[in-house]
Design a protein around this motif. Sequence first.
Motif, PDB file in Angstrom:
ATOM      1  N   ARG A  50       6.830  -6.170   3.129  1.00 51.86           N
ATOM      2  CA  ARG A  50       5.744  -5.360   3.781  1.00 51.86           C
ATOM      3  C   ARG A  50       4.855  -4.416   3.073  1.00 51.86           C
ATOM      4  O   ARG A  50       3.769  -4.185   2.999  1.00 51.86           O
ATOM      5  CB  ARG A  50       6.404  -4.335   4.776  1.00 51.86           C
ATOM      6  CG  ARG A  50       5.824  -3.488   5.378  1.00 51.86           C
ATOM      7  CD  ARG A  50       6.294  -2.566   6.543  1.00 51.86           C
ATOM      8  NE  ARG A  50       6.671  -3.693   7.586  1.00 51.86           N
ATOM      9  CZ  ARG A  50       7.695  -4.072   8.485  1.00 51.86           C
ATOM     10  NH1 ARG A  50       8.706  -3.224   7.773  1.00 51.86           N
ATOM     11  NH2 ARG A  50       7.916  -4.845   9.183  1.00 51.86           N
ATOM     12  N   ARG A  51       5.555  -3.970   1.793  1.00 52.66           N
ATOM     13  CA  ARG A  51       4.786  -3.565   0.923  1.00 52.66           C
ATOM     14  C   ARG A  51       3.647  -4.119   0.230  1.00 52.66           C
ATOM     15  O   ARG A  51       2.685  -3.681   0.008  1.00 52.66           O
ATOM     16  CB  ARG A  51       5.812  -2.835  -0.148  1.00 52.66           C
ATOM     17  CG  ARG A  51       5.210  -2.046  -1.454  1.00 52.66           C
ATOM     18  CD  ARG A  51       5.869  -1.078  -2.063  1.00 52.66           C
ATOM     19  NE  ARG A  51       6.800  -1.627  -2.909  1.00 52.66           N
ATOM     20  CZ  ARG A  51       7.230  -0.563  -4.001  1.00 52.66           C
ATOM     21  NH1 ARG A  51       7.035   0.593  -4.150  1.00 52.66           N
ATOM     22  NH2 ARG A  51       8.323  -0.880  -4.878  1.00 52.66           N
ATOM     23  N   TYR A  52       4.190  -5.206  -0.273  1.00 52.22           N
ATOM     24  CA  TYR A  52       3.107  -6.206  -0.661  1.00 52.22           C
ATOM     25  C   TYR A  52       1.820  -6.533   0.220  1.00 52.22           C
ATOM     26  O   TYR A  52       0.873  -6.300  -0.418  1.00 52.22           O
ATOM     27  CB  TYR A  52       3.769  -7.732  -0.953  1.00 52.22           C
ATOM     28  CG  TYR A  52       2.866  -8.629  -1.573  1.00 52.22           C
ATOM     29  CD1 TYR A  52       2.692  -8.719  -2.949  1.00 52.22           C
ATOM     30  CD2 TYR A  52       2.520  -9.797  -0.935  1.00 52.22           C
ATOM     31  CE1 TYR A  52       1.741  -9.424  -3.457  1.00 52.22           C
ATOM     32  CE2 TYR A  52       1.524 -10.691  -1.394  1.00 52.22           C
ATOM     33  CZ  TYR A  52       1.041 -10.574  -2.656  1.00 52.22           C
ATOM     34  OH  TYR A  52       0.277 -11.479  -3.302  1.00 52.22           O
ATOM     35  N   ARG A  56      -0.770  -4.730  -1.667  1.00 51.61           N
ATOM     36  CA  ARG A  56      -1.319  -5.594  -2.843  1.00 51.61           C
ATOM     37  C   ARG A  56      -2.493  -6.492  -1.985  1.00 51.61           C
ATOM     38  O   ARG A  56      -3.370  -6.720  -2.675  1.00 51.61           O
ATOM     39  CB  ARG A  56      -0.363  -6.440  -3.485  1.00 51.61           C
ATOM     40  CG  ARG A  56       0.487  -5.613  -4.484  1.00 51.61           C
ATOM     41  CD  ARG A  56      -0.139  -5.232  -5.711  1.00 51.61           C
ATOM     42  NE  ARG A  56       0.474  -4.589  -6.543  1.00 51.61           N
ATOM     43  CZ  ARG A  56       0.572  -3.466  -7.079  1.00 51.61           C
ATOM     44  NH1 ARG A  56      -0.082  -2.518  -6.230  1.00 51.61           N
ATOM     45  NH2 ARG A  56       1.401  -3.007  -8.161  1.00 51.61           N
TER      46      ARG A  56
ATOM     47  N   TRP B 603       1.833   3.293  -3.144  1.00 50.88           N
ATOM     48  CA  TRP B 603       2.745   2.149  -3.585  1.00 50.88           C
ATOM     49  C   TRP B 603       4.198   2.485  -3.447  1.00 50.88           C
ATOM     50  O   TRP B 603       5.106   2.090  -3.058  1.00 50.88           O
ATOM     51  CB  TRP B 603       2.313   1.530  -4.710  1.00 50.88           C
ATOM     52  CG  TRP B 603       3.306   0.155  -5.550  1.00 50.88           C
ATOM     53  CD1 TRP B 603       4.080   0.578  -6.316  1.00 50.88           C
ATOM     54  CD2 TRP B 603       3.210  -1.025  -4.888  1.00 50.88           C
ATOM     55  NE1 TRP B 603       4.925  -0.669  -6.530  1.00 50.88           N
ATOM     56  CE2 TRP B 603       4.261  -1.509  -5.804  1.00 50.88           C
ATOM     57  CE3 TRP B 603       2.694  -1.693  -4.130  1.00 50.88           C
ATOM     58  CZ2 TRP B 603       4.705  -2.952  -5.568  1.00 50.88           C
ATOM     59  CZ3 TRP B 603       3.221  -2.876  -3.845  1.00 50.88           C
ATOM     60  CH2 TRP B 603       4.097  -3.611  -4.530  1.00 50.88           C
ATOM     61  N   GLU B 606       5.619   3.870  -0.185  1.00 48.24           N
ATOM     62  CA  GLU B 606       6.010   2.835   0.740  1.00 48.24           C
ATOM     63  C   GLU B 606       7.428   2.114   0.160  1.00 48.24           C
ATOM     64  O   GLU B 606       8.089   1.656   1.276  1.00 48.24           O
ATOM     65  CB  GLU B 606       5.057   1.669   0.514  1.00 48.24           C
ATOM     66  CG  GLU B 606       5.150   0.359   1.471  1.00 48.24           C
ATOM     67  CD  GLU B 606       4.134   0.360   2.581  1.00 48.24           C
ATOM     68  OE1 GLU B 606       3.041   0.885   2.410  1.00 48.24           O
ATOM     69  OE2 GLU B 606       4.426  -0.060   3.646  1.00 48.24           O
ATOM     70  N   GLY B 607       7.626   2.155  -1.113  1.00 44.15           N
ATOM     71  CA  GLY B 607       9.058   1.660  -1.366  1.00 44.15           C
ATOM     72  C   GLY B 607      10.169   2.591  -0.942  1.00 44.15           C
ATOM     73  O   GLY B 607      11.344   2.254  -0.866  1.00 44.15           O
ATOM     74  N   ARG B 711       6.406   7.449   6.008  1.00 44.03           N
ATOM     75  CA  ARG B 711       5.640   6.318   6.556  1.00 44.03           C
ATOM     76  C   ARG B 711       4.219   6.780   7.194  1.00 44.03           C
ATOM     77  O   ARG B 711       3.364   6.407   7.044  1.00 44.03           O
ATOM     78  CB  ARG B 711       6.328   6.106   7.753  1.00 44.03           C
ATOM     79  CG  ARG B 711       7.347   4.857   7.482  1.00 44.03           C
ATOM     80  CD  ARG B 711       6.613   3.638   6.343  1.00 44.03           C
ATOM     81  NE  ARG B 711       6.059   2.858   7.247  1.00 44.03           N
ATOM     82  CZ  ARG B 711       5.194   1.804   6.772  1.00 44.03           C
ATOM     83  NH1 ARG B 711       5.212   2.113   5.458  1.00 44.03           N
ATOM     84  NH2 ARG B 711       4.315   1.124   7.217  1.00 44.03           N
TER      85      ARG B 711
END
Lengths: 77, 736
Positions: A50-52, A56, B603, B606-607, B711
């Motif tokens: 999901r992060r990708y 990205r 980034w 999100e992790g 989120r």
Amino acid sequence: MSTAEAVSVAHAAGLRGWFLRGEPGNAADLAACLAGTAAKDSPEDLARLRRYLEQRVPRRRGAQWQALYDARDLLAG
Amino acid sequence: MPATFLGVRHHSPACARLVAEAVEELRPAFVLVEGPADFNDRLDELLLGHELPVAVFSHYRDGQRAVSSWTPLCDYSPEWVAVSSGRAAGAEVRFIDLPAWHPAFAERTNRYADAEARYAEATARLCRHFSVDSVDALWDRLFETEDGDASGDGDGPESGSGSGSGSGDGDGAARRLEAYFDLVRGEAEADAGDRAREEYMAAWVRAALREAGERPVLVVTGGFHTPALRALAALPEPCGDSTAEDGGPGPEGGGWPGVPAPPEGALAGSFLVPYSFRRMDAFTGYQSGMPSPGYYQQVWEHGPREAADRLLRAVAERLRARSLPVSTADLIAARTQARGLAALRGHPHPTRLDVLDGLAGALVSEALDQPLPWTRRGPLAAGTHPVVAEMLAVCGGTGEGPDGGWGRTGRLHPGTPAPPLVHDVAAQLERLGLDGGEPVRLDLTDARDLERSRVLHRLRLLGVPGAVRTAGPAHGADPVFEERWEPGSRQGREAALVEAGAFGATLEDAAAAALGERAEDAGPQADRLAGILFDAVLSGAGELSERLVAVLADGVRELNDTAALGEVLATALGLWRHDRVYGVARGPMLAAVIDGAVSRVLWLVEGVRAGAGAGAPGIPPDSGTPAVAVVAAPVAAAPAAAWTSAGCAPWSPCGTPCCTPGRCRPSLRRLPRRARGGSPAIRTPPPTCAARRPAWPGCWTVPAGPSTTARPSARRATRARSATGSPACSPSPARR
């Protein structure tokens, strides 16, 4: 992702597009099929995926990448 | 007697050895070296007994352009060997190339760049033929091996040979060099700059031949020029026209070509400055010469066979010192691979690339995002595998290890004349009334005081002692408008200025270059980057140097600590939006930093959602909440601010506008704008970020855990970011 998994995703995406709409699979099909194969049973992998997709993919150029980005909500889970 | 032409590659130990042998054998009357001819009267300065590497730094400034360039020399430079051993053998040594300010050198900052890099067609063909990735690999394979014979049918390697006697048979190597450079030059049509230089050098060669009569003349130039020089020097004398064309005064007494004088009104000069391996290694692209100066210094001192062993050892020691795991088994594997690769590639012993490839094969077990950096030319990309980066740092002598690594930093003999920076600094200090040495009190909102503050900060950045700041703004959001400087010890001031002279000819350039180097060293460490960022603002350097901007933005993109990143972002954003004092509001440096930081925070955040174990490295799951709280506010604010420059939609993190446009806009317009007719800077504190959005932190109730708080920020921010593409949206209320 192993080669077998990649083949499986490709197969599922094509099947889905053909069965549901009678068309070749598109980016939305790919997004919908990724969860079942690539990220099955693993919330960590799913989060990575999901992060990708979220971060990205929108930076890639090309219509297909954009379509995949727009379809990111279809990633189940 | 005809001249002996020796074509070399700059910074090649093998060529340096050939030069030494040639001087020994010929005992020439004249040694002509590719180097700035305007430095000829001062060759003695070069031989005062410096610690190498040093460089001849040339600068030039006229109405149209300002140029500075370097001629770096190290122990194993063929040019250095030619000058020093030529002088020792009783020959007359002359530099015969055009001065660095000459238009022939437009766009070039390194005189000893590889010329053949600019004419890549033939080298690309050779690389294909020998199946190697780069010119450097080709060169190592053909010339820097111990018996130098790539085909392996020579007399066999001379084992145990010590320093200085590495290359097996000098004749064979010289012949191969000649063939190589003939081939490289072959079909290449030299550009106008190179043609002008070659004609000028040929004029010197003819003059030296006339002068020498029957005695031998040795000409040491870049191999790319040798074939052309040989042809040109054989031509009959063109009546001294070639020098007149170059603006020189024509042949002077004794028949030597004149040195072109800079045009009226231009300022030009050359000085010796201390240099370092890390700076030699830093030239990139068309500017670069041979890479890995640290490694080739070892080759020069200990021979190539020994250097390969030392490289393996040095890399292992360095990685272990950094607590990166290198097991004995890894080293055995690396050595085996290096040997195997050398055998496969037909090298008599492992060369630089065999060892590096072997180490990479044994020590790197992850997928690499990009090809190994030594397979191509260019700066080290961001995100290079840390082991690979450490390996290159060892080779380049750019790392700082416990024993200082292989890095060398030159030191000038105390009797050397001073570089232009010294004069520039003296002039600036005098103009600004700072040369007295009394305590200074500066009001940063005053234009002249701001300039004085910048000069003092630049000197501080260059490590020049003399003034110490005792009070002033300590960080980007510090509403302090007064700086106080106390005079400090001035000991070592001159020496520090001379050393700093290698960074540039003016204080601005030098400070920006020094800061850029520091930023490259800092890597992904938030506190150091923040310090550098603030220094860049204080000294006004960030707006001058594109390199600095790029390095800072890259550094921010690699930070792993979300909380620290949030702090960097909050400071940068505050300055970018509101700063009127230092004039960096809406500046490119902070914009790049904010852009990098926002993407990075998104980034990382999100992790966080991935839960225990899979989170971003900087956020342990149990400490998620405070970290998120720290970054939430600036991240939420940042995209909105970034978009105001693009004219995009209003947006606030709570979903409702934080202030109604009608109420907000007039009060904001009251702020003086630098852009609006250059009004003088305000004397009241500029509103800080926190003051401008009192309601926002309250919107962020942090109820449960990282997943629920992270989120919305990430989602909303990303979604809002995707709206940036629409150019038609109205300016936001936050826009000023």
